[in-house]
Design an enzyme around this catalytic site. Structure first.
Site, PDB file in Angstrom:
ATOM      1  N   HIS A 150      40.420 -26.576  83.738  1.00 28.37           N
ATOM      2  CA  HIS A 150      39.712 -25.310  84.141  1.00 28.37           C
ATOM      3  C   HIS A 150      37.711 -25.522  83.874  1.00 28.37           C
ATOM      4  CE1 HIS A 150      38.358 -20.636  84.002  1.00 28.37           C
ATOM      5  NE2 HIS A 150      40.050 -20.381  83.321  1.00 28.37           N
ATOM      6  N   ASP A 396      46.307 -22.662 103.084  1.00 28.18           N
ATOM      7  CA  ASP A 396      47.194 -23.313 104.943  1.00 28.18           C
ATOM      8  C   ASP A 396      46.710 -24.064 105.315  1.00 28.18           C
ATOM      9  OD1 ASP A 396      48.072 -22.959 106.857  1.00 28.18           O
ATOM     10  OD2 ASP A 396      46.457 -21.485 107.742  1.00 28.18           O
TER      11      ASP A 396
END
Length: 450
Positions: A150, A396
């Site tokens: 993070h 994708d």
């Protein structure tokens, strides 16, 4: 679900021109990087067939890492003593796995410990800042477990990287390029102007270590495990497009004509805050608050580019007496959320930069971030992670976007994840972690709008 690990390797950046940078470089973490959670965050993406072979996905990752070099670096203390990321192209972890069964019967419909088998282990603090696991199922479906540190990237920056990974896998140019200037972008003003009380908000004084209070690791794991596995359950709640529309209308019904209606986020958080407070049986005299991440990219002046790679997040903390929260309308709760988030504006972000950069209080007083993932129980409070404006569905590899995106199994009582539905129709999923005896009441009332 029996997951067989077939290989585990390090993937290093692959530069288009074949020439890596000549020297390693230390890049200091920004004040926003250092105040956020110092751990990996894991997401799960599920893809229907056909999917490209692992070798193509690996190649795409190598190309994306050459553009987003921090992900291939290592966190440590730089030569000047500041917490930094060393750009030395050390690489990311890449794991290949398989399940000898269809995904539909293997992956649980709701959050459970089995989900953690779909990404590399992150509880031991791996040195790699990115860890990826590709799990193939007998039906041809693919689960991609992504775990990123993070302090390197917030949700928006992570989504940008994931989209770039998909582009590179499809042999398309990575565009737009990330803005990588975390070490110099957030400079304090001269002189610094600290207008807000950041101590005990973003930072706090650590609790004193008393002799005899130490708990050995084995006992600590037992205690947390007992809480997480036996007492805290994570519920996946679907909020349909129609439900969200009715909720927004109800929340906004009392507003004057001069005010815009409450947003989806404000309305949903207000509703769930009230429902969870009722389910927890919190009464008058108990203060409950919600920790809400606020993206500063569009709030700061001048705006931080959307493609900035790093963290630009602080937190809002709407709060209320529990009795008043549940006795008044959902619109009242939405107003509390609205006002708290609105207050985290440019002036607040600039004040924080000045406090964290130049006041000396953080180092001199040994302050630590209030962002603490080791807290197993948040009651009477909540912590909301909302991905509603973040395009995690943009990953994708060539066969279309994921049909499911979800956080890993994370049984911190009081944690709440809001994830947009892959249907793209305005519906969403809420992942709610509560004590099991409170969860049953929550399930009973969570779709009732009051």
């Amino acid at each position: 679900m029996k997951v067989k690990i077939e290989s585990s390797k390090i993937v290093k950046p692959l530069y288009e021109d074949g020439e890596a940078p000549a020297h390693a470089e230390w890049v200091p973490l920004s004040v926003f990087d250092k105040v956020t959670y110092g751990e990996h965050v894991a997401l799960i993406f599920a893809f229907r067939p056909p999917n490209p072979p692992n070798s193509e996905v690996e190649l795409g990752l190598a190309k994306a890492l050459a553009v987003y070099r921090e992900w291939a670096g290592r966190i440590g203390d730089g030569p000047d003593g500041r917490r930094s990321v060393l750009l030395k192209d050390a690489g990311a972890r890449f794991v290949e796995a398989a399940v000898d069964a269809p995904m539909a019967v293997s992956v649980p419909s709701g959050p459970s410990p089995d989900v953690r088998r779909l990404h590399p282990r992150i509880d031991d603090g791996p040195v790699e800042l990115v860890q990826v696991q590709l799990t193939r199922f007998s039906c041809g479906s693919l689960a991609v477990g992504f775990a990123g540190h993070h302090q390197i990237a917030d949700g928006q920056a992570t989504a940008n990287f994931l989209a770039a990974w998909g582009l590179a896998t499809r042999r398309l140019p990575v565009s737009p390029a990330p803005v990588c200037d975390r070490g110099t972008r957030f400079s304090p003003r001269e002189p610094p102007v600290v207008l807000f009380p950041h101590q005990e908000v973003e930072y706090r004084t650590p609790a004193p270590n008393k002799e005899g209070d130490a708990v050995d690791k084995e006992q600590e794991e037992f205690v947390f495990g007992a809480v997480a596995q036996d007492k805290v359950k994570v519920h996946r709640m679907h909020l349909s497009k129609e439900f969200v529309a009715r909720l927004k209308a109800q929340a906004s019904s009392g507003l004057p004509p001069s005010r815009h209606g409450y947003t989806t986020f404000q309305s949903v958080v207000a509703h769930l805050w009230r429902a969870i407070t009722v389910a927890r049986r919190l009464g008058a005299g108990v203060t409950t608050k919600v920790r809400i991440s606020v993206n500063g990219r569009t709030r700061m002046h001048p705006p931080v580019p959307r493609d900035y790679f790093g963290n630009v997040v602080l937190w809002a903390f709407p709060r209320s007496d529990a009795g008043e929260l549940v006795s008044r309308s959902v619109g009242h709760a939405a107003e509390l959320v609205y006002r708290a988030v609105a207050d985290v504006d440019d002036a607040y972000f600039r004040s924080f930069v000045d406090f964290a950069s130049s006041s000396g209080a953080v180092e001199a007083e040994g302050l630590v971030p209030t962002a603490n993932s080791e807290q197993a129980v948040l009651c009477p409070d909540l912590e909301v992670d909302a991905w509603l404006g973040i395009n995690f569905h943009g990953l994708d590899f060539g066969g279309g976007g994921p049909f499911r995106v979800m956080p890993t199994y994370y049984p911190m009582e009081g944690s709440l994840f809001l994830v947009p539905s892959t249907l793209g129709d305005g519906s969403m999923e809420a992942y709610v972690a509560l004590f099991h005896n409170h969860l049953e009441e929550f399930k009973r009332i969570c779709h009732k709008i009051t």
